[in-house]
Design a protein around this motif. Structure first.
Motif, short mmCIF file in Angstrom:
data_model
loop_
_atom_site.label_atom_id
_atom_site.label_comp_id
_atom_site.label_asym_id
_atom_site.label_seq_id
_atom_site.Cartn_x
_atom_site.Cartn_y
_atom_site.Cartn_z
N TYR A 207 0.84 -1.19 0.00
CA TYR A 207 0.00 0.00 0.00
C TYR A 207 0.88 1.25 0.00
CZ TYR A 207 -3.87 -3.03 1.50
OH TYR A 207 -4.81 -4.02 1.58
N HIS A 209 1.39 5.13 0.69
CA HIS A 209 0.68 6.16 1.45
C HIS A 209 1.63 7.32 1.70
CE1 HIS A 209 2.55 5.33 5.47
NE2 HIS A 209 2.73 4.15 4.92
N TYR A 218 5.98 3.19 1.07
CA TYR A 218 5.37 1.94 0.60
C TYR A 218 5.28 0.97 1.78
CZ TYR A 218 6.36 4.03 -3.88
OH TYR A 218 6.42 4.90 -4.95
N ARG A 221 2.40 -5.04 3.80
CA ARG A 221 1.55 -5.57 4.88
C ARG A 221 1.38 -7.07 4.71
NH1 ARG A 221 -4.91 -4.36 5.63
NH2 ARG A 221 -5.25 -5.71 7.41
#
Length: 332
Positions: A207, A209, A218, A221
């Protein structure tokens, strides 16, 4: 090269699809696990440049699990300085401090000095020879935006690769109530991190953000269950050792291209994706390579792990019609 990729289509059927036919929304089938490399590259040796360097210095000839863990920790929260390297931990984490000191003492014969700044403890190994050892073995860590996994580390054996990742997690891993994750400013590092974990059988997603400083971060997760993001109607069609990546963006890029040739099934795993040889009927149902085929019969050189080999390639039609070795006039 217009390789084929295996996708799960809208009818929940596995199909091969050429690269130029892939579309946004297509679901690529991604293999989880399968990394089996049993060997780690040999370590290179350094030599003293000053008379006092050899007094207590020890040097490993082979990779160990403790050394792999230390290198992972260095990549996660270490820094490069003029005098040596530093590792950074919380001042109250005595157990972690003792582990770092023990590994370095037993492996290199070095004793650290400590710097304390509020709750931060910097463990300093002031050794030019340690820096040379790290550099000569291609373990040097780049700055955060440019960091990547060096090829030497990506070629670790499975057990050493796992220990490296454990060290990285101990240094820079984070955990919220619902998830475990690692943040990095390097997109390439995030992609490599995901590929490596997936090759070991652990799924993760990325993800992007915005950080509190306005830069792009980056987040890699770890997915508690690979089925968390997969539609219910697709679950029964996906093997336990696979997951799906939905294509969200297609863009042009430039890179070195290699035409792989795999016997029998003609398919292989590339960064988790299931891909396929580029085969040509006019080249005896084998990969025709980057260059067009102008002859009915020729020899091609193939690079293998045991060196180059020469393989004859014969036009499919020539073989099928049984006219091999005959001239055009004779055939007509």
């Amino acid at each position: 090269l217009n390789h084929k990729y295996k996708i799960l289509n809208s009818k929940n059927k596995y199909v091969w699809k050429q690269a130029d036919k892939l579309q946004i929304g297509d679901n690529l089938v991604i293999k989880l696990g399968g990394y089996y490399n049993p060997t780690t590259p040999f370590l290179k040796e350094t030599f003293p440049q000053h008379h006092n360097e050899a007094d207590t210095w020890k040097e490993p000839k082979f990779m160990t699990e403790d050394l792999a863990w230390f290198l992972g920790f260095f990549f996660g929260d270490g820094s490069w300085h003029n005098k040596g390297i530093r590792l950074h931990i919380h001042i109250e984490d005595i157990q972690l401090k003792d582990k770092i000191n023990t590994v370095i003492q037993q492996t290199f014969g070095l004793t650290p000095t400590n710097l304390i700044d509020d709750n931060l403890l910097s463990i300093c190994f002031n050794s030019q020879r340690l820096k040379r050892w790290i550099e000569i073995n291609n373990f040097k860590k780049e700055f955060s935006k440019n960091i990547t996994f060096p090829k030497t580390i990506r070629m670790f054996s499975k057990k050493h690769l796992i220990k490296f990742l454990e060290g990285f997690w101990d240094a820079d891993g984070s955990q919220s109530k619902n998830a475990k994750y690692v943040d990095t400013a390097s997109k390439e590092f995030a992609l490599q991190f995901q590929t490596i974990w997936r090759s070991l059988g652990i799924d993760c997603v990325i993800y992007p953000h915005t950080s509190g400083f306005g830069s792009i971060i980056y987040r890699v997760r770890f997915v508690p269950t690979r089925r968390q993001f997969i539609k219910k109607e697709q679950l029964s069609f996906i093997p336990e050792n696979c997951t799906l990546d939905q294509i969200s963006k297609i863009e042009d890029s430039f890179c070195n291209t290699y035409d792989l040739s795999v016997p029998e099934g003609n398919s292989y795993i590339a960064n988790g994706s299931i891909s396929h040889n580029t085969i040509s009927l006019s080249a005896d149902n084998v990969s025709s390579g980057l260059e067009p085929v102008f002859a009915h019969e020729y020899n091609r050189t193939i690079l293998t792990e045991n060196g180059p080999i020469v393989e004859p390639v014969i036009d499919y039609g020539v073989n099928f019609l049984g006219v091999r070795g005959r001239t055009t006039d004779t055939i007509s």
